[in-house]
Write a protein that holds these residues in place. Sequence first.
Motif, PDB file in Angstrom:
ATOM      1  N   ILE A 100      36.426 -28.538 -84.522  1.00 39.99           N
ATOM      2  CA  ILE A 100      36.731 -27.607 -85.617  1.00 39.99           C
ATOM      3  C   ILE A 100      35.528 -26.708 -85.881  1.00 39.99           C
ATOM      4  N   ALA A 101      34.316 -27.292 -85.889  1.00 45.12           N
ATOM      5  CA  ALA A 101      33.107 -26.500 -86.118  1.00 45.12           C
ATOM      6  C   ALA A 101      32.901 -25.495 -84.990  1.00 45.12           C
ATOM      7  N   MET A 102      33.231 -25.894 -83.776  1.00 41.72           N
ATOM      8  CA  MET A 102      33.095 -24.985 -82.639  1.00 41.72           C
ATOM      9  C   MET A 102      34.067 -23.816 -82.767  1.00 41.72           C
ATOM     10  N   LYS A 122      35.089 -22.579 -85.484  1.00 40.16           N
ATOM     11  CA  LYS A 122      34.636 -21.747 -86.597  1.00 40.16           C
ATOM     12  C   LYS A 122      33.258 -21.142 -86.321  1.00 40.16           C
ATOM     13  N   ARG A 123      32.783 -21.250 -85.065  1.00 37.82           N
ATOM     14  CA  ARG A 123      31.525 -20.663 -84.608  1.00 37.82           C
ATOM     15  C   ARG A 123      30.293 -21.254 -85.304  1.00 37.82           C
ATOM     16  N   ARG A 124      30.335 -22.547 -85.597  1.00 34.72           N
ATOM     17  CA  ARG A 124      29.167 -23.240 -86.167  1.00 34.72           C
ATOM     18  C   ARG A 124      28.604 -24.147 -85.073  1.00 34.72           C
ATOM     19  N   LYS A 125      27.829 -23.538 -84.179  1.00 33.50           N
ATOM     20  CA  LYS A 125      27.374 -24.207 -82.964  1.00 33.50           C
ATOM     21  C   LYS A 125      26.407 -25.350 -83.265  1.00 33.50           C
ATOM     22  N   ARG A 126      25.494 -25.171 -84.196  1.00 37.65           N
ATOM     23  CA  ARG A 126      24.502 -26.205 -84.494  1.00 37.65           C
ATOM     24  C   ARG A 126      25.190 -27.468 -85.034  1.00 37.65           C
ATOM     25  N   GLU A 127      26.111 -27.283 -85.962  1.00 35.19           N
ATOM     26  CA  GLU A 127      26.843 -28.426 -86.522  1.00 35.19           C
ATOM     27  C   GLU A 127      27.679 -29.115 -85.450  1.00 35.19           C
ATOM     28  N   ALA A 128      28.317 -28.317 -84.593  1.00 31.16           N
ATOM     29  CA  ALA A 128      29.141 -28.883 -83.529  1.00 31.16           C
ATOM     30  C   ALA A 128      28.289 -29.690 -82.548  1.00 31.16           C
ATOM     31  N   THR A 129      27.106 -29.196 -82.216  1.00 31.51           N
ATOM     32  CA  THR A 129      26.214 -29.923 -81.305  1.00 31.51           C
ATOM     33  C   THR A 129      25.781 -31.249 -81.909  1.00 31.51           C
ATOM     34  N   MET A 130      25.424 -31.220 -83.183  1.00 31.32           N
ATOM     35  CA  MET A 130      24.995 -32.439 -83.871  1.00 31.32           C
ATOM     36  C   MET A 130      26.133 -33.478 -83.890  1.00 31.32           C
ATOM     37  N   ILE A 171      34.119 -35.169 -74.472  1.00 31.30           N
ATOM     38  CA  ILE A 171      32.798 -34.705 -74.911  1.00 31.30           C
ATOM     39  C   ILE A 171      32.225 -33.738 -73.889  1.00 31.30           C
ATOM     40  N   LYS A 172      32.350 -34.052 -72.601  1.00 37.16           N
ATOM     41  CA  LYS A 172      31.853 -33.149 -71.555  1.00 37.16           C
ATOM     42  C   LYS A 172      32.588 -31.819 -71.587  1.00 37.16           C
ATOM     43  N   MET A 173      33.896 -31.877 -71.799  1.00 40.75           N
ATOM     44  CA  MET A 173      34.684 -30.648 -71.861  1.00 40.75           C
ATOM     45  C   MET A 173      34.234 -29.782 -73.039  1.00 40.75           C
ATOM     46  N   MET A 174      33.967 -30.402 -74.185  1.00 39.37           N
ATOM     47  CA  MET A 174      33.508 -29.641 -75.354  1.00 39.37           C
ATOM     48  C   MET A 174      32.123 -29.063 -75.125  1.00 39.37           C
ATOM     49  N   GLN A 175      31.258 -29.802 -74.454  1.00 41.44           N
ATOM     50  CA  GLN A 175      29.921 -29.284 -74.163  1.00 41.44           C
ATOM     51  C   GLN A 175      29.996 -28.081 -73.234  1.00 41.44           C
ATOM     52  N   GLN A 176      30.926 -28.112 -72.288  1.00 44.21           N
ATOM     53  CA  GLN A 176      31.121 -26.952 -71.407  1.00 44.21           C
ATOM     54  C   GLN A 176      31.616 -25.738 -72.199  1.00 44.21           C
ATOM     55  N   GLN A 177      32.513 -25.982 -73.139  1.00 41.92           N
ATOM     56  CA  GLN A 177      33.028 -24.883 -73.963  1.00 41.92           C
ATOM     57  C   GLN A 177      31.962 -24.338 -74.892  1.00 41.92           C
ATOM     58  N   MET A 178      31.020 -25.208 -75.316  1.00 45.34           N
ATOM     59  CA  MET A 178      29.960 -24.755 -76.213  1.00 45.34           C
ATOM     60  C   MET A 178      29.003 -23.822 -75.506  1.00 45.34           C
ATOM     61  N   LYS A 179      28.844 -23.968 -74.213  1.00 43.55           N
ATOM     62  CA  LYS A 179      27.958 -23.089 -73.457  1.00 43.55           C
ATOM     63  C   LYS A 179      28.480 -21.651 -73.442  1.00 43.55           C
TER      64      LYS A 179
END
Length: 171
Positions: free
Chosen positions: A131-133, A135-143, A161-169
């Motif tokens: 949800i944070a990702m 809403k473009r809140r990358k720091r909160e999503a990473t934490m 988790i790996k899929m979300m980390q790929q999307q965060m990049k």
Amino acid sequence: MFNKIFKLIIAGLIIAYAIYQFIEGNIGNGIFLILLSSIFIFLYFRNEMILLAFLRMRKQDMAGTQKWLDKIKNPEAALTTKQQGYYNYLHGILFSQTNLTQAEKYFKKALKLGLTMDYDVAMAKLSLAGIAMQKRRKREATMLLNEAKKLDKQNMLTEQIKMMQQQMKKI
């Protein structure tokens, strides 16, 4: 559905009558009554409506899950703290498909009230990270992703988790 206090009162009354049955010499009746009271004690710690909602959730029946959750009119009076956490957790899962803001509120409340299983806490944090990702809140999503990774001891969520980390990049 009984209030949580009534379940304990009913169990206490049944146990008192079971003791009376033991004193009178009716051992079979006393044993049966003790077993009967254990049902009410079990339902104090595991709410019947939440158990039925989880059964519906396992069958991917979201409407049925919502129906069982709607039968709990006053969660604060009817549920223990952990049960309230799972009540909000289930609502978060249901709303994550339609209303992300509402789902975020329910997941945060579920984490605040507490969930018993580490897997459920990891799943809630993973959902909050998604949800944070969005809403473009990358720091909160990473934490939140890192916390979910630490809680996932059986590696059941590693792929998500790996899929979300790929999307965060990409953000």
